[in-house]
Motif scaffolding. Structure first.
Motif, PDB file in Angstrom:
ATOM      1  N   ARG A   1      15.321 114.039  14.256  1.00 51.46           N
ATOM      2  CA  ARG A   1      16.606 114.061  13.557  1.00 51.46           C
ATOM      3  C   ARG A   1      16.751 112.838  12.632  1.00 51.46           C
ATOM      4  O   ARG A   1      17.439 112.855  11.624  1.00 51.46           O
ATOM      5  CB  ARG A   1      17.721 114.085  14.614  1.00 51.46           C
ATOM      6  N   ALA A   2      16.049 111.764  13.017  1.00 59.27           N
ATOM      7  CA  ALA A   2      16.236 110.498  12.296  1.00 59.27           C
ATOM      8  C   ALA A   2      15.427 110.460  10.998  1.00 59.27           C
ATOM      9  O   ALA A   2      14.272 110.882  10.957  1.00 59.27           O
ATOM     10  CB  ALA A   2      15.827 109.345  13.199  1.00 59.27           C
ATOM     11  N   ILE A   3      16.067 109.937   9.986  1.00 58.80           N
ATOM     12  CA  ILE A   3      15.425 109.799   8.665  1.00 58.80           C
ATOM     13  C   ILE A   3      14.751 108.429   8.581  1.00 58.80           C
ATOM     14  O   ILE A   3      15.332 107.416   8.975  1.00 58.80           O
ATOM     15  CB  ILE A   3      16.485 109.995   7.568  1.00 58.80           C
ATOM     16  N   VAL A   4      13.533 108.438   8.071  1.00 60.36           N
ATOM     17  CA  VAL A   4      12.684 107.242   8.106  1.00 60.36           C
ATOM     18  C   VAL A   4      12.501 106.690   6.691  1.00 60.36           C
ATOM     19  O   VAL A   4      12.271 107.452   5.752  1.00 60.36           O
ATOM     20  CB  VAL A   4      11.319 107.630   8.729  1.00 60.36           C
ATOM     21  N   ILE A   5      12.595 105.375   6.568  1.00 56.12           N
ATOM     22  CA  ILE A   5      12.374 104.734   5.265  1.00 56.12           C
ATOM     23  C   ILE A   5      11.056 103.948   5.297  1.00 56.12           C
ATOM     24  O   ILE A   5      10.880 103.041   6.111  1.00 56.12           O
ATOM     25  CB  ILE A   5      13.527 103.744   4.915  1.00 56.12           C
TER      26      ILE A   5
ATOM     27  N   HIS B   1      17.069 106.464  10.940  1.00 57.50           N
ATOM     28  CA  HIS B   1      16.384 105.889  12.106  1.00 57.50           C
ATOM     29  C   HIS B   1      17.001 104.510  12.362  1.00 57.50           C
ATOM     30  O   HIS B   1      17.351 103.798  11.408  1.00 57.50           O
ATOM     31  CB  HIS B   1      14.900 105.749  11.747  1.00 57.50           C
ATOM     32  N   ALA B   2      17.101 104.143  13.620  1.00 56.20           N
ATOM     33  CA  ALA B   2      17.720 102.846  13.940  1.00 56.20           C
ATOM     34  C   ALA B   2      16.996 101.718  13.198  1.00 56.20           C
ATOM     35  O   ALA B   2      15.766 101.691  13.153  1.00 56.20           O
ATOM     36  CB  ALA B   2      17.630 102.613  15.446  1.00 56.20           C
ATOM     37  N   ALA B   3      17.780 100.809  12.628  1.00 54.50           N
ATOM     38  CA  ALA B   3      17.177  99.684  11.900  1.00 54.50           C
ATOM     39  C   ALA B   3      16.694  98.641  12.900  1.00 54.50           C
ATOM     40  O   ALA B   3      17.194  98.559  14.020  1.00 54.50           O
ATOM     41  CB  ALA B   3      18.204  99.072  10.953  1.00 54.50           C
TER      42      ALA B   3
ATOM     43  N   LEU C   1      21.296 100.677  -1.421  1.00 51.49           N
ATOM     44  CA  LEU C   1      21.159 102.136  -1.324  1.00 51.49           C
ATOM     45  C   LEU C   1      21.497 102.654   0.077  1.00 51.49           C
ATOM     46  O   LEU C   1      21.936 103.799   0.235  1.00 51.49           O
ATOM     47  CB  LEU C   1      19.696 102.473  -1.687  1.00 51.49           C
ATOM     48  N   MET C   2      21.288 101.813   1.088  1.00 53.59           N
ATOM     49  CA  MET C   2      21.348 102.304   2.466  1.00 53.59           C
ATOM     50  C   MET C   2      22.694 102.928   2.869  1.00 53.59           C
ATOM     51  O   MET C   2      22.699 103.976   3.523  1.00 53.59           O
ATOM     52  CB  MET C   2      20.948 101.204   3.458  1.00 53.59           C
ATOM     53  N   PRO C   3      23.850 102.341   2.506  1.00 55.97           N
ATOM     54  CA  PRO C   3      25.105 102.960   2.966  1.00 55.97           C
ATOM     55  C   PRO C   3      25.271 104.396   2.461  1.00 55.97           C
ATOM     56  O   PRO C   3      25.695 105.283   3.211  1.00 55.97           O
ATOM     57  CB  PRO C   3      26.191 102.040   2.396  1.00 55.97           C
ATOM     58  N   SER C   4      24.897 104.655   1.205  1.00 55.96           N
ATOM     59  CA  SER C   4      25.070 106.032   0.719  1.00 55.96           C
ATOM     60  C   SER C   4      24.065 106.976   1.382  1.00 55.96           C
ATOM     61  O   SER C   4      24.378 108.133   1.660  1.00 55.96           O
ATOM     62  CB  SER C   4      24.998 106.105  -0.808  1.00 55.96           C
ATOM     63  N   LEU C   5      22.859 106.471   1.682  1.00 56.76           N
ATOM     64  CA  LEU C   5      21.900 107.318   2.401  1.00 56.76           C
ATOM     65  C   LEU C   5      22.437 107.657   3.793  1.00 56.76           C
ATOM     66  O   LEU C   5      22.296 108.783   4.273  1.00 56.76           O
ATOM     67  CB  LEU C   5      20.541 106.634   2.530  1.00 56.76           C
ATOM     68  N   THR C   6      23.062 106.661   4.421  1.00 52.67           N
ATOM     69  CA  THR C   6      23.619 106.878   5.763  1.00 52.67           C
ATOM     70  C   THR C   6      24.697 107.966   5.709  1.00 52.67           C
ATOM     71  O   THR C   6      24.736 108.869   6.561  1.00 52.67           O
ATOM     72  CB  THR C   6      24.212 105.552   6.301  1.00 52.67           C
TER      73      THR C   6
ATOM     74  N   GLY D   1      16.565  97.484   6.227  1.00 53.14           N
ATOM     75  CA  GLY D   1      16.669  98.686   7.063  1.00 53.14           C
ATOM     76  C   GLY D   1      15.463  99.600   7.017  1.00 53.14           C
ATOM     77  O   GLY D   1      15.525 100.721   7.531  1.00 53.14           O
ATOM     78  N   ALA D   2      14.337  99.144   6.425  1.00 51.18           N
ATOM     79  CA  ALA D   2      13.132 100.008   6.402  1.00 51.18           C
ATOM     80  C   ALA D   2      12.490 100.061   7.788  1.00 51.18           C
ATOM     81  O   ALA D   2      12.662  99.143   8.597  1.00 51.18           O
ATOM     82  CB  ALA D   2      12.136  99.476   5.376  1.00 51.18           C
TER      83      ALA D   2
END
Ligand code: PEP
Ligand code: MN
Length: 366
Positions: A97-101, A342-344, A326-331, A125-126
């Motif tokens: 379920r988690a999206i990975v950077i 995915h948990a940072a 970018l991270m807040p909008s991806l979240t 947060g990668a």
């Protein structure tokens, strides 16, 4: 094989097929009794008609439950694993379920550049660190990467940052050494149909990031993935990185329609690389958001601690601050499509990393 087939029966079947020129592999990802027999590198002949019936009659295939002809990208098909495949790279799961950077520079240039970038992408947060040591460059005069030294720098930076690492392997003969240093092996767009390389990585069994060739149909791309699956390796992640278009405004045409189409066709996870997909720093945030909205299992982003100094792919290098922004909008978009990032990893203080501010830079590529 039948679930109660003896190890000796399984061994007999495999050696019979191997004597005929087939390579056999356990398909553990389908279950303990599944094997593939595919034409081996030395196998030129198509089995003559009646061969299987003769082998059965002779008892050489005792213990077989069923023989199923494979064609095309049968093993990659969604129907094989309707719940999807999860690919584990160190402590990161791609395809859940988690999206990975995945983030890091196009090329590994120096210890300082890589370690600073690793620290910064982790803070942003990668989850995985990328960087090329063997670089496929359009011009033979361009920087070709630091090779083995680059691999050492990558492993070092990854372990200091607590991030698993992914790097490109360009040739089958380099696969073992790259696998010694990397947690995941990237097959670049130009090598998507390098069949000797794919065969080798299928046997090696390490996770593979298989980028789409700029001219590949989805069928051709899944055919390439099938080379890995048929040799027993289902730890395969597809990466859409743009296909050849006609408009010079973008470096490539990022084919986001491929993302839901692939989810329909295959059980393999799909990442999107908006860096190569657009080739332009200004377009990357929007393309990244669109990729997550389209159902991507993660993003591959080129990030450089000093983008304007990037030796390769400078125009598409993000600064760490761009990734962080970018991270807040991806979240938010992930939540809207019932996913989550995915948990940072917790931040590491720069002082702990670079106590004296001193780097013994191994090599400064120019
Ligand atoms: C890269 O990831 O730096 C790269 C060369 O990508 P691609 O193979 O997609 O061009
Ligand atoms: Mn690049």
């Amino acid at each position: 094989m039948q679930p109660d087939a003896s190890p000796q029966q399984t061994g007999n079947v495999r050696s019979t097929l191997e004597r005929l020129g087939y390579t056999t592999s356990a398909l553990a990802y389908l279950g303990p009794c599944y094997y593939a027999a595919i034409p081996g590198d030395e196998c030129s002949a198509v089995p003559e008609p009646g061969l299987i019936a003769r082998l059965r009659a002779s008892g050489a295939l005792a213990g077989i439950a069923a023989l199923e002809p494979l064609a095309g990208a049968d093993l990659a098909a969604r129907a094989r694993k309707p719940a999807g495949t999860e690919v584990r790279v160190g402590n990161v799961v791609i395809g859940g379920r988690a999206i990975v950077i995945v983030a890091g520079p196009c090329s590994i240039e120096s210890r300082e550049q890589l370690q600073q970038t690793a620290l910064a992408v982790r803070a942003a947060g990668a989850h995985l660190l990328r960087g090329g040591a063997y670089k496929p460059r359009t011009s033979p005069y361009a920087f070709q990467g630091l090779g083995r030294v680059g691999l050492q720098l990558l492993a070092e930076a990854g372990s200091r940052a607590g991030l698993p690492v992914v790097t490109e392997v360009m040739a089958a003969e380099d696969a073992e050494v790259v696998a010694d240093y990397a947690d995941m092996l990237q097959v670049g767009a130009r090598n998507m149909q390098n069949f000797p390389l794919l065969k080798c990585l299928g046997k090696l069994g390490k996770p593979v990031l298989l980028k789409r060739s700029p001219s590949a149909t989805l069928e051709e791309w899944l055919g390439a993935a099938e080379y890995l699956l048929a040799r027993g390796n289902d730890q395969v992640v597809l990466c859409e990185r743009g296909i050849r278009g006609f408009d010079p405004n973008t470096r490539n045409t990022l084919d986001l329609s491929a993302v839901p189409a692939l989810h329909e066709l295959t059980h393999l996870p799909v990442l999107v690389d908006p860096s190569h997909g657009t080739g332009r720093r200004a377009l990357i945030p929007a393309a990244s958001r669109a990729a997550v909205a389209a159902g991507a299992d993660g993003l591959c982003l080129e990030v450089h601690v000093r983008p304007e100094e990037s030796i390769s792919d400078r125009e598409q290098a993000l600064a760490p601050a761009d990734l962080e922004a970018l991270m807040p909008s991806l979240t938010a978009i992930a939540a809207a499509v019932e996913r989550a990032l995915h948990a940072a990893r917790p931040r590491i203080s720069p002082e702990r990393w670079f106590p004296s501010g001193d780097y013994s830079t191994t090599c400064r590529a120019v």
